[in-house]
Design an enzyme around this catalytic site. Structure first.
Site, PDB file in Angstrom:
ATOM      1  N   SER A 243     -41.819 -24.083  14.030  1.00  0.00           N
ATOM      2  CA  SER A 243     -41.754 -24.716  12.717  1.00  0.00           C
ATOM      3  C   SER A 243     -41.971 -23.657  11.649  1.00  0.00           C
ATOM      4  O   SER A 243     -42.162 -22.477  11.944  1.00  0.00           O
ATOM      5  CB  SER A 243     -42.814 -25.806  12.605  1.00  0.00           C
ATOM      6  OG  SER A 243     -44.089 -25.187  12.559  1.00  0.00           O
ATOM      7  N   LYS A 244     -41.945 -24.145  10.432  1.00  0.00           N
ATOM      8  CA  LYS A 244     -42.057 -23.276   9.260  1.00  0.00           C
ATOM      9  C   LYS A 244     -43.276 -22.344   9.359  1.00  0.00           C
ATOM     10  O   LYS A 244     -43.235 -21.200   8.933  1.00  0.00           O
ATOM     11  CB  LYS A 244     -42.175 -24.185   8.028  1.00  0.00           C
ATOM     12  CG  LYS A 244     -42.014 -23.477   6.716  1.00  0.00           C
ATOM     13  CD  LYS A 244     -40.568 -23.174   6.420  1.00  0.00           C
ATOM     14  CE  LYS A 244     -40.482 -22.109   5.336  1.00  0.00           C
ATOM     15  NZ  LYS A 244     -39.165 -21.539   5.207  1.00  0.00           N
ATOM     16  N   ARG A 245     -44.364 -22.884   9.949  1.00  0.00           N
ATOM     17  CA  ARG A 245     -45.567 -22.040   9.921  1.00  0.00           C
ATOM     18  C   ARG A 245     -45.453 -20.824  10.848  1.00  0.00           C
ATOM     19  O   ARG A 245     -46.282 -19.937  10.827  1.00  0.00           O
ATOM     20  CB  ARG A 245     -46.815 -22.869  10.188  1.00  0.00           C
ATOM     21  CG  ARG A 245     -46.997 -23.284  11.577  1.00  0.00           C
ATOM     22  CD  ARG A 245     -48.076 -24.327  11.763  1.00  0.00           C
ATOM     23  NE  ARG A 245     -47.853 -24.926  13.050  1.00  0.00           N
ATOM     24  CZ  ARG A 245     -48.173 -24.353  14.194  1.00  0.00           C
ATOM     25  NH1 ARG A 245     -48.772 -23.184  14.196  1.00  0.00           N
ATOM     26  NH2 ARG A 245     -47.910 -24.925  15.343  1.00  0.00           N
TER      27      ARG A 245
ATOM     28  N   GLY B 146     -43.106 -18.798  10.463  1.00  0.00           N
ATOM     29  CA  GLY B 146     -42.269 -17.876   9.683  1.00  0.00           C
ATOM     30  C   GLY B 146     -40.913 -18.510   9.469  1.00  0.00           C
ATOM     31  O   GLY B 146     -40.799 -19.736   9.451  1.00  0.00           O
TER      32      GLY B 146
ATOM     33  N   ASP C  86     -33.441 -19.136   5.748  1.00  0.00           N
ATOM     34  CA  ASP C  86     -34.586 -18.210   5.656  1.00  0.00           C
ATOM     35  C   ASP C  86     -34.222 -16.849   6.244  1.00  0.00           C
ATOM     36  O   ASP C  86     -34.494 -15.799   5.661  1.00  0.00           O
ATOM     37  CB  ASP C  86     -35.773 -18.711   6.509  1.00  0.00           C
ATOM     38  CG  ASP C  86     -36.479 -19.903   5.912  1.00  0.00           C
ATOM     39  OD1 ASP C  86     -36.385 -20.094   4.690  1.00  0.00           O
ATOM     40  OD2 ASP C  86     -37.142 -20.645   6.683  1.00  0.00           O
TER      41      ASP C  86
END
Ligand code: GLU
Length: 477
Positions: free
Chosen positions: A259-261, A263, A269
């Site tokens: 997930s986003k956390r 990176g 992105d």
């Protein structure tokens, strides 16, 4: 009986729901599907599953197509990113779904369900409390069909549910997970059409795979439990069913779902960071898939070595170091012009025209991302230089006469690598590391980086002289 998928032309598809940005998991599914199609000499179809009107948007559909195009993942059939919605958008396929609902109705395989959301919620709560898996009780299945359809036609709100046959099992061979068997007792009658008239996921997805003659579906393992429902539907509709393969999920280095956390988790992105499409493809093709040829890089090579048999069942761990390895390969393959366009998209004036090719040759081994290219251009072409703490230490530890002598030689016009290092060796007796470390520190402000000979060749002589002078002054010479 519809023909077995293995005897049909290979047709795979990617069927994203345009509810957000394309993330790594999704794009890997798209890539595997495209590779599978190419490996089997077949076609790769793109279908936009935008039946959830509240969560889908045309902007997301466009963005995901642009991401696929940027990656070079071309689809043989499907929508175009710059054209209005067509038949490959589920939102445009209402008549097809209605047609198939009619057929199911004629066979009494579908019935209106008048249970409200509140009633269903309560039912699920009761089931959970009793330790039973939540599934529809079948209450409306027992209503007299004619009366039910009349109520629906008179405008009463209802979903349409599929009558799941009782007392049998759905058995299939998963391309990745092998033989699977799901007793139909465990499958509640599920919704085909929502009260707002839109098709539910199971229905639109199965109908379209059948209608589009998809032979093989590769998708995330979170869909495995949907497959028996879809196979029941396809069978009832006498549509050809694809072979399904459920690919393992992607986890971060801590083992939790990516997930986003962790990176960068979306294509946007990674693109924003400066990853090259070829690097991403070469890495993602290996994320949960094993290649015998470790060097395969181009799409055609990746396709040649791709096989569903080499898809892993264990979760695939996203490893940025591996991605950077493929980025290295991709950066090394960039032509000088492309290197500059990629590295300096944000600063088209840099680096100076005449020095471009030499800069690329010098900096490339130290560049993985555009920010590295800009960093080295800054060091080589900007007037001011910031010294790192290590560089200062290297200067402080240098042989006292070295930097003064270097500054004098440079002031006298000796600024080429051969000439300068030979003269310094001769005049100071310093050689090897003790010579090159302080020189590098003085000229670049760092202890690592492009070859010193190339650094010197790229810098105007007066800048070489000025930096050596400044370093000598700092050393107290
Ligand atoms: N629209 C579904 C999703 O994005 C498609 C699932 C499938 O590939 O069958 O999860």
């Amino acid at each position: 009986m519809p023909p077995e998928p293995s005897s049909r032309p290979v047709r795979t598809r990617f069927a994203p729901s345009p509810t957000g940005l394309l993330h790594i998991g999704n794009v890997r599914t798209a890539l595997f599907s495209a590779l599978f199609a190419r490996a089997g000499g077949g076609s790769f179809v793109l279908r936009i599953e935008d039946t959830d009107r509240a969560r889908s948007s045309a902007a997301h559909a466009r963005a995901l197509m642009e991401d696929l195009e940027w990656l070079g993942l071309a689809w043989d059939e499907g929508p175009a990113s710059d054209a209005p919605a067509n038949d490959y958008y589920q939102s445009q396929r209402g008549a097809i779904y209605e047609h198939h609902l009619e057929r199911l109705r004629a066979a009494d395989r579908v019935y209106p369900c008048f249970c409200t959301e509140g009633e269903l919620k309560l039912e699920r709560k009761r089931q959970r409390a009793a330790g039973e898996p939540p599934r529809y009780s079948g209450r409306c299945a027992r209503l007299a069909p004619q009366a039910s359809w009349r109520r629906l036609e008179q405008g009463e709100a209802a979903t349409l549910r599929f009558r799941v046959p009782r007392g049998s099992s759905v058995v299939f061979d998963d391309l990745v997970r092998g033989s699977q068997s799901f007793p139909t007792e465990e499958i509640g009658d599920f919704i085909l059409r929502r009260t707002d008239g839109t098709p539910a996921f199971f229905f639109g997805n199965a109908v379209d795979d059948g209608e589009m003659r998809i032979s093989h579906v590769l998708r995330g393992e979170d869909h495995l439990s949907n497959t028996p429902r879809q196979l029941l539907l396809l069978e009832a509709l006498e549509l050809p069913a694809p072979c399904y393969g459920h690919i393992s999920m992607i986890v971060g280095e801590d083992g939790a779902p990516l997930s986003k956390r962790h990176g960068s988790a979306t294509v946007a992105d990674l693109r924003g960071e400066g990853f090259l499409p070829a690097a991403l493809l070469a890495y993602l093709a290996r994320l949960g898939h094993h290649y015998e040829d470790e060097g395969s890089f181009e799409f055609a090579e990746l396709a040649r070595g791709f096989s569903a048999e080499r898809l892993g069942r264990a979760p695939a761990r996203f490893d940025r170091a591996q991605l950077l390895h493929w980025q290295r390969v991709a950066v090394d393959r960039l032509g000088a012009e492309d290197f500059i366009a990629w590295g300096f998209a944000a600063e088209p004036e840099s680096p100076p025209g005449a020095a471009r090719e030499a800069f690329v040759d010098a900096a490339r081994p130290n560049v993985l991302l555009p920010r590295d290219a800009r960093h080295w251009a800054g060091i080589l072409f900007a007037k001011d230089l910031a010294l790192s703490a290590e560089a200062r230490r290297a200067l402080a530890e240098a042989e006292p006469r070295l930097l003064v002598t270097a500054a004098r030689l440079a002031a006298d016009g000796v600024t080429d690598y051969e000439g300068l290092s030979a003269a310094l060796r001769r005049e100071t007796g310093v050689k090897g590391r003790a010579l090159f470390r302080p020189l590098r520190a003085a000229l670049t402000g760092e202890l690592g980086g492009p070859e010193l000979a190339r650094v010197l060749a790229l810098m105007p002589p007066e800048r070489v002289a000025a930096r050596l002078r400044a370093a000598a002054a700092l050393r107290g010479g």
